[in-house]
Design an enzyme around this catalytic site. Structure first.
Site, PDB file in Angstrom:
ATOM      1  N   SER A 150      12.054  33.800   0.644  1.00 59.17           N
ATOM      2  CA  SER A 150      13.403  33.429   0.948  1.00 59.17           C
ATOM      3  C   SER A 150      13.875  33.753   2.298  1.00 59.17           C
ATOM      4  O   SER A 150      13.369  32.911   3.211  1.00 59.17           O
ATOM      5  CB  SER A 150      14.270  34.230   0.001  1.00 59.17           C
ATOM      6  OG  SER A 150      15.436  33.855  -0.178  1.00 59.17           O
ATOM      7  N   ASP A 172      19.206  28.844   3.680  1.00 59.67           N
ATOM      8  CA  ASP A 172      18.238  29.968   4.071  1.00 59.67           C
ATOM      9  C   ASP A 172      16.845  29.356   3.853  1.00 59.67           C
ATOM     10  O   ASP A 172      16.771  28.113   3.577  1.00 59.67           O
ATOM     11  CB  ASP A 172      18.504  30.900   3.096  1.00 59.67           C
ATOM     12  CG  ASP A 172      18.136  30.660   1.539  1.00 59.67           C
ATOM     13  OD1 ASP A 172      18.121  29.671   1.204  1.00 59.67           O
ATOM     14  OD2 ASP A 172      17.806  31.780   0.972  1.00 59.67           O
ATOM     15  N   ASP A 215      14.519  29.192   1.895  1.00 59.42           N
ATOM     16  CA  ASP A 215      13.799  28.524   0.544  1.00 59.42           C
ATOM     17  C   ASP A 215      14.771  27.558   0.138  1.00 59.42           C
ATOM     18  O   ASP A 215      14.497  26.966  -0.777  1.00 59.42           O
ATOM     19  CB  ASP A 215      13.215  29.323  -0.541  1.00 59.42           C
ATOM     20  CG  ASP A 215      14.276  30.299  -1.133  1.00 59.42           C
ATOM     21  OD1 ASP A 215      15.171  30.593  -0.365  1.00 59.42           O
ATOM     22  OD2 ASP A 215      13.938  30.556  -2.284  1.00 59.42           O
ATOM     23  N   ASP A 262      17.964  27.765  -1.325  1.00 54.61           N
ATOM     24  CA  ASP A 262      18.620  28.002  -2.822  1.00 54.61           C
ATOM     25  C   ASP A 262      19.942  28.457  -2.344  1.00 54.61           C
ATOM     26  O   ASP A 262      20.990  28.423  -3.099  1.00 54.61           O
ATOM     27  CB  ASP A 262      18.018  28.862  -3.684  1.00 54.61           C
ATOM     28  CG  ASP A 262      17.855  30.305  -3.093  1.00 54.61           C
ATOM     29  OD1 ASP A 262      17.909  30.626  -1.660  1.00 54.61           O
ATOM     30  OD2 ASP A 262      17.234  31.267  -4.001  1.00 54.61           O
TER      31      ASP A 262
END
Length: 449
Positions: free
Chosen positions: A96, A238, A240, A242
């Site tokens: 992430s 961000d 990744d 999400d």
């Protein structure tokens, strides 16, 4: 308490505490938990991700489980495809917003949502006992999944008024943060006839543009680009993909709380009498706004797993975190940066006001957050010390010290990094700064004892 799963999946520094052997054995544990395939595998743009993908697929195949590889995709894209394409589960390879040296894995159930805290403990128990599926009569096989991205984008489009958005061609700045939304968000905007200006558009696991986590401090290029191009708004993702942070047409960076309120207002206007789920550390204006639509707010511990699973159990329509993670239950009960982008376009297509004008109509909000590097030992010392000083506080997740309805401070150890996070809300900016200064000083004092 989970030993390996943190707030969001398992993360570590690749080849230090997150080694190839650990990944292999943890994958065997996840595969044993799933029991059968096929499992969908996806990954973010970190340099170690393709190698980890090979370890995961071969580990699953070794216990007879078939898997398909989606390749480089955002986390919510993988999760939606798991649910929509009929997979037994999914594994997303990502850390992430963590720094480049980190990587991790995040399992999703066949419902397309991160597995529950209880299931995380089941996997850890399998791992500790090495109680894996026996050697199979037939090895599993690995294939490619080519429909993941198109399935994801088509799913988002079913929840917004594409024709109306296309009739009002928007100009949007996308700060892709060198992350995974680079393979989806630009295509999504072009489907909606948007003029797109890209920032940090090249996928790069070192995140050279502004780092993997969008914060008000590192989004000055986004702000400047929005102003220079007279864009309708900007959005930053961000690593990744999400989470998303919005920027209005004047270049103002919005907190996750503020943008969430705009989207909540838009959704509840069409769907009153609904449930909204959010964490303890988001602002109190959520309740103020939802009451106008005869809707209720449920609060959880911090973490998207907590919010997602509560949404599922209560059939809630909306979920969000203050960090820019917004969840729309009609699509999927997970944080989704591109779905949030679609909802914002949908909202702005229904109003003649600009985003800044709409923001100005919200109840005033004064929230902030900070973080301090902190060992686990010191984090525990801080919480215990503050419990003694403020015995009536909420200690369900770190400690939340409520001074009155609009003045509170929450302090909790991060579940993904060796830091402690401090959140606060107050009645005005001056009081907020004083409150934050007071508790930052208090926390540092406890650490130095």
């Amino acid at each position: 308490m989970a030993k390996y799963f943190g707030t969001n999946g398992i993360r570590g520094i690749f080849d230090e505490d997150f080694t190839l052997e650990f990944i292999h054995e943890m994958t065997l544990s996840v595969g044993t938990y799933f029991e059968k395939g096929p499992i969908l595998i996806g990954y973010d743009g970190r340099e170690s991700s393709p190698l980890i993908c090979k370890i995961i697929t071969s580990s699953l195949n070794s216990i007879g489980i078939d898997c398909n590889v989606a390749g480089l995709v955002p986390t919510p894209c993988l999760e939606y495809a798991v649910k929509s394409l009929g997979y037994s589960g999914g594994i997303m390879i990502t850390a992430s917003h963590n720094p480049p040296q980190y990587n991790g894995i995040k399992p999703a159930g066949n419902d397309g949502v991160e597995i529950s805290r209880e299931d995380e403990l089941l996997i850890e128990d399998i791992y500790s006992k090495k109680n894996w599926l026996p050697r199979p009569e037939k090895w599993g096989i690995t294939n490619e999944e080519t429909k993941t991205i198109e399935t994801y984008l088509s799913g988002i489009l079913t929840h917004i008024d594409s024709n109306l958005i296309e009739s009002k061609p928007f100009k949007v700045v996308l700060d892709l943060g060198n992350g995974a939304q680079a393979v989806t968000a630009p295509s999504f905007c072009k489907k909606l006839n948007c003029e797109v200006i890209l920032v940090n558009e090249t996928v790069d696991g070192q995140f050279p543009g502004r780092g993997s986590e969008p914060t008000p401090q590192n989004l000055s290029v986004l702000s400047k680009t929005v102003i220079e191009n007279k864009a309708d708004f900007g959005i930053a993702f961000d690593g990744d993909g999400d989470r998303s942070i919005f920027c209005d047409e004047l270049g103002n960076i919005l907190t996750g709380d503020r943008s969430a309120l705009i989207l909540i207002k838009h959704i509840l206007n069409k769907n009153p009498n609904s449930l909204v789920v959010t964490c303890l550390n988001s602002g109190t204006n959520t309740e103020t706004l939802t009451e106008k639509y005869n809707s209720k707010v449920l609060r959880t511990k911090v973490g998207s797993v907590e919010v997602s699973r509560r949404m599922l159990s209560t059939n809630a329509l909306i979920g969000f975190e203050e960090n820019g993670g917004f969840m729309f239950g009609k699509h999927n009960q997970v944080r989704d940066g591109c779905m949030s982008l679609g909802l914002m376009l949908d909202f702005l297509s229904t109003t003649n006001n600009s985003l800044s004008q709409e923001i100005s109509q919200l109840p005033p909000s004064f929230t902030t957050k900070d973080k301090i590097e902190c060992s686990e030992e010191n984090a525990n010392k801080i919480i215990f010390s503050l419990k003694d000083e403020f015995p009536n506080s909420d200690t369900s997740d770190g400690i939340k010290i409520t001074l009155d309805e609009k003045n509170w401070v929450m302090i909790r150890p991060s579940g993904t990094e060796p830091i402690i996070r401090i959140y606060a809300e107050s009645t005005d900016q001056e009081n907020l700064e004083a409150l934050m200064t007071k508790f930052l000083k208090k926390v540092k004092s406890i650490i130095s004892r």
